[in-house]
Design a protein around this motif. Sequence first.
Motif, short mmCIF file in Angstrom:
data_model
loop_
_atom_site.label_atom_id
_atom_site.label_comp_id
_atom_site.label_asym_id
_atom_site.label_seq_id
_atom_site.Cartn_x
_atom_site.Cartn_y
_atom_site.Cartn_z
N GLY A 155 43.70 -11.25 -10.85
CA GLY A 155 44.58 -11.52 -11.50
C GLY A 155 45.33 -12.79 -12.56
N SER A 177 55.29 -16.01 -11.14
CA SER A 177 54.08 -15.22 -11.57
C SER A 177 54.28 -16.02 -13.42
CB SER A 177 53.67 -14.22 -11.86
OG SER A 177 55.24 -13.44 -12.77
N TYR A 208 47.67 -7.13 -10.85
CA TYR A 208 47.05 -7.09 -9.70
C TYR A 208 47.60 -8.39 -8.50
CZ TYR A 208 43.06 -5.33 -11.38
OH TYR A 208 41.92 -4.73 -12.23
N TRP A 209 48.33 -9.29 -9.09
CA TRP A 209 48.52 -10.38 -8.55
C TRP A 209 50.57 -10.72 -8.65
CZ3 TRP A 209 47.10 -13.36 -3.73
CH2 TRP A 209 45.33 -12.77 -4.09
N MET A 266 46.17 -18.70 -7.27
CA MET A 266 45.38 -17.84 -7.49
C MET A 266 44.76 -18.30 -9.51
SD MET A 266 44.86 -14.51 -9.90
CE MET A 266 46.79 -14.70 -10.13
N THR A 301 47.26 -5.30 -4.27
CA THR A 301 47.07 -7.11 -3.70
C THR A 301 47.82 -7.39 -2.41
OG1 THR A 301 45.90 -6.96 -5.97
CG2 THR A 301 45.73 -8.51 -4.49
N LEU A 302 49.09 -6.97 -3.68
CA LEU A 302 50.10 -7.70 -2.81
C LEU A 302 50.96 -6.89 -1.40
CD1 LEU A 302 52.58 -8.43 -5.11
CD2 LEU A 302 51.22 -10.39 -3.56
#
Length: 133
Positions: A60, A100, A70-71, A54, A85-86
């Motif tokens: 994100g 992340s 967001y992600w 991403m 989003t997930l």
Amino acid sequence: MAIYVTKKHLSRRTVLRGMGVALGLPFLDAMVPAQTPLKNTAAMPRPRLCCIEMVHGAAGSTVDGSNKHYWSPEKEGRDFEFTQTLEPLQPFREYLTVISDTDLRPAGAYADKEEGGDHFRSTSVFLTAAHPK
């Protein structure tokens, strides 16, 4: 007196011929040859891996997107809450690992002739962290 059925099985082709219909037939237990270990058949479950990169301005990848998670989940660990989003991945929670805040320094230019290709290199780097040549 025991009776054993050996190497008898029902093939997908036989089932489809008998039905006279072309359709995607799911795997049925009767398709495994009798007394054959599952690992020796085409029905053996295979591990799968899906990696989602991403970047490039996706929601994100911005500072605002990171702050709003967001992600990535806000909380670390197994009991995190799914973000909007997930959310579609919730049925796969048991198999899901979210990684992340990774750093893609190897995507940067190491020589003058490599300048300007950072976005292309980041796609190569995100799974390996190795500078592509």
